[in-house]
Design an enzyme around this catalytic site. Sequence first.
Site, PDB file in Angstrom:
ATOM      1  NE  ARG A 270      38.632  33.144  49.166  1.00  0.00           N
ATOM      2  CZ  ARG A 270      39.314  32.557  50.151  1.00  0.00           C
ATOM      3  NH1 ARG A 270      38.865  32.612  51.393  1.00  0.00           N
ATOM      4  NH2 ARG A 270      40.419  31.912  49.886  1.00  0.00           N
TER       5      ARG A 270
ATOM      6  NE  ARG B 198      43.870  29.108  53.231  1.00  0.00           N
ATOM      7  CZ  ARG B 198      43.812  29.285  51.910  1.00  0.00           C
ATOM      8  NH1 ARG B 198      44.694  28.711  51.111  1.00  0.00           N
ATOM      9  NH2 ARG B 198      42.855  30.009  51.370  1.00  0.00           N
TER      10      ARG B 198
ATOM     11  NE  ARG C 290      41.323  34.801  42.288  1.00  0.00           N
ATOM     12  CZ  ARG C 290      42.171  34.262  43.159  1.00  0.00           C
ATOM     13  NH1 ARG C 290      43.463  34.283  42.956  1.00  0.00           N
ATOM     14  NH2 ARG C 290      41.704  33.660  44.226  1.00  0.00           N
TER      15      ARG C 290
HETATM   16  N1  UDP Z   1      42.581  38.074  44.585  1.00  0.00           N
HETATM   17  C1  UDP Z   1      42.248  38.702  43.400  1.00  0.00           C
HETATM   18  N2  UDP Z   1      43.061  38.525  42.319  1.00  0.00           N
HETATM   19  C2  UDP Z   1      44.177  37.769  42.363  1.00  0.00           C
HETATM   20  C3  UDP Z   1      44.519  37.134  43.575  1.00  0.00           C
HETATM   21  C4  UDP Z   1      43.694  37.303  44.667  1.00  0.00           C
HETATM   22  O1  UDP Z   1      41.239  39.394  43.314  1.00  0.00           O
HETATM   23  O2  UDP Z   1      44.890  37.669  41.349  1.00  0.00           O
HETATM   24  C5  UDP Z   1      41.739  38.298  45.774  1.00  0.00           C
HETATM   25  C6  UDP Z   1      40.376  37.654  45.741  1.00  0.00           C
HETATM   26  O3  UDP Z   1      39.512  38.475  46.508  1.00  0.00           O
HETATM   27  C7  UDP Z   1      40.592  36.329  46.450  1.00  0.00           C
HETATM   28  C8  UDP Z   1      41.603  36.707  47.518  1.00  0.00           C
HETATM   29  O4  UDP Z   1      42.400  37.731  46.913  1.00  0.00           O
HETATM   30  O5  UDP Z   1      39.416  35.827  47.017  1.00  0.00           O
HETATM   31  C9  UDP Z   1      42.489  35.574  48.029  1.00  0.00           C
HETATM   32  O6  UDP Z   1      43.198  35.036  46.949  1.00  0.00           O
HETATM   33  P1  UDP Z   1      44.215  33.801  47.129  1.00  0.00           P
HETATM   34  O7  UDP Z   1      44.660  33.451  45.759  1.00  0.00           O
HETATM   35  O8  UDP Z   1      45.221  34.105  48.141  1.00  0.00           O
HETATM   36  O9  UDP Z   1      43.300  32.708  47.787  1.00  0.00           O
HETATM   37  P2  UDP Z   1      43.135  31.216  47.376  1.00  0.00           P
HETATM   38  O10 UDP Z   1      42.271  31.269  46.147  1.00  0.00           O
HETATM   39  O11 UDP Z   1      44.505  30.668  47.110  1.00  0.00           O
HETATM   40  O12 UDP Z   1      42.479  30.578  48.546  1.00  0.00           O
HETATM   41 MG    MG Z   2      46.490  30.547  47.599  1.00  0.00          MG
END
Ligand code: UDP
Ligand code: MG
Length: 191
Positions: free
Chosen positions: A146, A128, A89
């Site tokens: 996010r 969702r 990320r």
């Molecule tokens: N998150 C993070 N690092 C990661 C994966 C997730 O910090 O490697 C945290 C972050 O706060 C993010 C939340 O978990 O907003 C949800 O992540 P996820 O990947 O499940 O959500 P998506 O982006 O798929 O909707």
């Molecule tokens: Mg996801």
Amino acid sequence: MINLILFGPPGSGKGTQAARLVEKYKLMHVSTGDLFRYEMGNDTPLGLKAKEYISKGELVPDEVTVGMLSNKLDMYPEAKGFILDGFPRNVFQSEALDKLLSDKNSAVTQLIALDVEEEEIVQRILKRAETSGRKDDADEGIIRNRIEVYKNETAIVFDYYEKANKAKRISGMGSIDEITNRLFEEIDSIL
Ligand code: UDP
Ligand code: MG
């Protein structure tokens, strides 16, 4: 090993598509978000730590996430490869991943980014939320945060792998089947 990064903003369909790719290519699906949710569901120390950040839509600190991912990769020494969903990320995590894989005499094979318009993403996540039970899906402020984090820290991961000629972008708009077929085409052309 074949190691794919399924990349894209929150709500772009990574989890949904990863499930289909895993079936076809027999790779291990690793979603760091799912791993955090599992830990949070069990109130483990790791889960409690992650919750501080996830509840605000911020990134969990790198050392926590990279440590967790490293343990997960180590659990499957016989894996044909991995589909990483939601990781890396940021650039630090990308460098850490490259190191972890090179220690296994492997590397990232390809990053595939799902391109989806911002307003579509917000709508998908709110939808969702009706079934996911995820608090970070139900609040538009958290969703926007996010997306901001994605733009500010995560989007550049694409450029990082593009420099190594390993990044590809496909449209993440349309039906789930259409997107799956685009992914199959792309991956079949690499393998
Ligand atoms: N998150 C993070 N690092 C990661 C994966 C997730 O910090 O490697 C945290 C972050 O706060 C993010 C939340 O978990 O907003 C949800 O992540 P996820 O990947 O499940 O959500 P998506 O982006 O798929 O909707
Ligand atoms: Mg996801």
